[in-house]
Design a protein around this motif. Sequence first.
Motif, mmCIF file in Angstrom:
data_model
loop_
_atom_site.group_PDB
_atom_site.id
_atom_site.type_symbol
_atom_site.label_atom_id
_atom_site.label_comp_id
_atom_site.label_asym_id
_atom_site.label_seq_id
_atom_site.Cartn_x
_atom_site.Cartn_y
_atom_site.Cartn_z
ATOM 1 N N GLY A 30 42.443 65.593 52.429
ATOM 2 C CA GLY A 30 42.724 66.939 52.944
ATOM 3 C C GLY A 30 42.007 68.115 51.978
ATOM 4 N N SER A 31 42.147 67.692 50.654
ATOM 5 C CA SER A 31 41.480 68.478 49.652
ATOM 6 C C SER A 31 40.168 68.500 49.775
ATOM 7 C CB SER A 31 41.993 68.291 48.206
ATOM 8 O OG SER A 31 43.582 68.493 48.110
ATOM 9 N N ILE A 32 39.632 67.360 49.724
ATOM 10 C CA ILE A 32 38.084 67.091 49.898
ATOM 11 C C ILE A 32 37.604 67.659 51.271
ATOM 12 C CG2 ILE A 32 36.057 65.554 49.837
ATOM 13 C CD1 ILE A 32 37.949 63.765 48.025
ATOM 14 N N VAL A 33 38.103 67.623 52.359
ATOM 15 C CA VAL A 33 37.891 68.207 53.542
ATOM 16 C C VAL A 33 37.831 69.660 53.633
ATOM 17 C CG1 VAL A 33 38.488 68.557 55.880
ATOM 18 C CG2 VAL A 33 38.279 66.207 55.302
ATOM 19 N N ALA A 34 38.755 70.182 52.683
ATOM 20 C CA ALA A 34 38.813 71.610 52.590
ATOM 21 C C ALA A 34 37.609 72.198 51.741
ATOM 22 C CB ALA A 34 40.203 72.122 51.935
ATOM 23 N N ILE A 35 37.184 71.354 50.758
ATOM 24 C CA ILE A 35 35.938 71.792 50.152
ATOM 25 C C ILE A 35 34.766 71.729 50.983
ATOM 26 C CG2 ILE A 35 34.268 70.961 48.188
ATOM 27 C CD1 ILE A 35 36.857 69.944 46.661
ATOM 28 N N ALA A 36 34.637 70.666 52.056
ATOM 29 C CA ALA A 36 33.650 70.731 52.786
ATOM 30 C C ALA A 36 33.384 71.525 53.817
ATOM 31 C CB ALA A 36 33.534 69.260 53.480
ATOM 32 N N ALA A 95 28.773 68.672 55.558
ATOM 33 C CA ALA A 95 29.535 67.397 55.909
ATOM 34 C C ALA A 95 30.239 66.766 54.769
ATOM 35 C CB ALA A 95 28.575 66.435 56.697
ATOM 36 N N LEU A 96 31.279 66.059 55.363
ATOM 37 C CA LEU A 96 31.940 65.123 54.241
ATOM 38 C C LEU A 96 31.028 64.330 53.361
ATOM 39 C CD1 LEU A 96 35.032 65.233 53.671
ATOM 40 C CD2 LEU A 96 35.466 63.211 54.905
ATOM 41 N N HIS A 97 30.021 63.718 53.887
ATOM 42 C CA HIS A 97 29.254 62.940 52.978
ATOM 43 C C HIS A 97 28.197 63.376 52.204
ATOM 44 C CE1 HIS A 97 26.770 63.509 56.540
ATOM 45 N NE2 HIS A 97 25.661 63.171 55.701
ATOM 46 N N LYS A 98 28.315 65.056 52.256
ATOM 47 C CA LYS A 98 27.528 65.905 51.728
ATOM 48 C C LYS A 98 28.187 66.626 50.433
ATOM 49 C CE LYS A 98 23.595 65.571 54.434
ATOM 50 N NZ LYS A 98 22.234 65.403 53.785
ATOM 51 N N VAL A 99 29.314 66.320 50.433
ATOM 52 C CA VAL A 99 30.284 66.920 49.354
ATOM 53 C C VAL A 99 29.776 66.065 48.128
ATOM 54 C CG1 VAL A 99 32.522 67.243 48.244
ATOM 55 C CG2 VAL A 99 32.349 67.578 51.006
ATOM 56 N N PRO A 100 29.411 66.720 46.957
ATOM 57 C CA PRO A 100 28.940 66.191 45.776
ATOM 58 C C PRO A 100 29.899 65.562 44.847
ATOM 59 C CG PRO A 100 28.466 68.573 45.772
ATOM 60 C CD PRO A 100 29.519 68.522 46.894
ATOM 61 N N LEU A 101 29.680 64.394 44.489
ATOM 62 C CA LEU A 101 30.570 63.360 44.119
ATOM 63 C C LEU A 101 31.309 64.262 42.941
ATOM 64 C CD1 LEU A 101 31.632 60.637 43.201
ATOM 65 C CD2 LEU A 101 29.738 60.325 41.680
ATOM 66 N N GLU A 102 30.734 65.108 42.144
ATOM 67 C CA GLU A 102 31.750 65.757 41.113
ATOM 68 C C GLU A 102 32.603 66.624 41.872
ATOM 69 O OE1 GLU A 102 28.211 66.155 41.446
ATOM 70 O OE2 GLU A 102 27.687 64.631 40.092
ATOM 71 N N ALA A 103 32.565 67.201 42.929
ATOM 72 C CA ALA A 103 33.334 68.075 43.704
ATOM 73 C C ALA A 103 34.584 67.068 43.871
ATOM 74 C CB ALA A 103 32.909 68.821 44.850
ATOM 75 N N MET A 104 34.331 65.867 44.566
ATOM 76 C CA MET A 104 35.337 64.893 44.789
ATOM 77 C C MET A 104 36.181 64.475 43.693
ATOM 78 S SD MET A 104 33.771 62.490 47.849
ATOM 79 C CE MET A 104 32.590 62.907 48.835
ATOM 80 N N GLN A 105 35.512 64.279 42.648
ATOM 81 C CA GLN A 105 36.138 63.768 41.160
ATOM 82 C C GLN A 105 37.018 65.044 40.698
ATOM 83 O OE1 GLN A 105 32.659 62.382 39.239
ATOM 84 N NE2 GLN A 105 33.040 60.372 39.678
ATOM 85 N N ALA A 106 36.668 66.161 40.828
ATOM 86 C CA ALA A 106 37.614 67.311 40.540
ATOM 87 C C ALA A 106 38.984 67.249 41.367
ATOM 88 C CB ALA A 106 37.122 68.650 40.810
ATOM 89 N N VAL A 107 39.078 66.767 42.468
ATOM 90 C CA VAL A 107 40.231 66.288 43.280
ATOM 91 C C VAL A 107 40.744 65.091 42.549
ATOM 92 C CG1 VAL A 107 41.184 66.029 45.439
ATOM 93 C CG2 VAL A 107 39.405 67.448 45.174
ATOM 94 N N GLU A 108 39.842 63.920 42.802
ATOM 95 C CA GLU A 108 40.520 62.791 42.158
ATOM 96 C C GLU A 108 39.488 61.931 41.274
ATOM 97 O OE1 GLU A 108 41.788 59.712 40.939
ATOM 98 O OE2 GLU A 108 43.241 60.623 42.380
ATOM 99 N N PRO A 109 39.772 62.131 39.821
ATOM 100 C CA PRO A 109 38.863 61.444 39.088
ATOM 101 C C PRO A 109 38.410 60.090 39.368
ATOM 102 C CG PRO A 109 40.609 62.780 38.147
ATOM 103 C CD PRO A 109 40.928 62.557 39.431
#
Length: 132
Positions: A55-61, A67-81
């Motif tokens: 949900g947090s990553i979708v909110a970033i997107a 699109a979800l597959h375009k969220v940068p890895l670093e942004a995803m890792q900020a939510v879940e390292p």
Amino acid sequence: MLALAAMEGMVRDMTANVANLERAAASGFSTATDLADWLVRELGLPFREAHHVTGSIVAIAEKTGVALHKVPLEAMQAVEPKITEAVFGVLSVDKSVRSRVSYGGTAPQNVRREARRWKKQLARDKARQEKK
């Protein structure tokens, strides 16, 4: 029966706009479930936590308009390292569709098998109808 006959005519004469279909399939974060499943399967997160992370990553997107597959890895890792680049292997619509291999799933081999089964069934039904 009249509705089925009308539908048959529409489908027979229809030409699919593949680009529009692909665009529609990729909209609305349709691979979010794949992300949550990946977090559970690969990182061992409990589903309730994976759901929250997703949900947090979708909110970033949503916020960044990607699109979800375009969220940068670093942004995803900020939510879940613990998220790794491997996550991108499950975020495409094509991979999502192909991964659904259980009975009734969307994997191409399932769809082809069901189409063959129904074509045979419909041919049998038509033959029976013509004998009457």
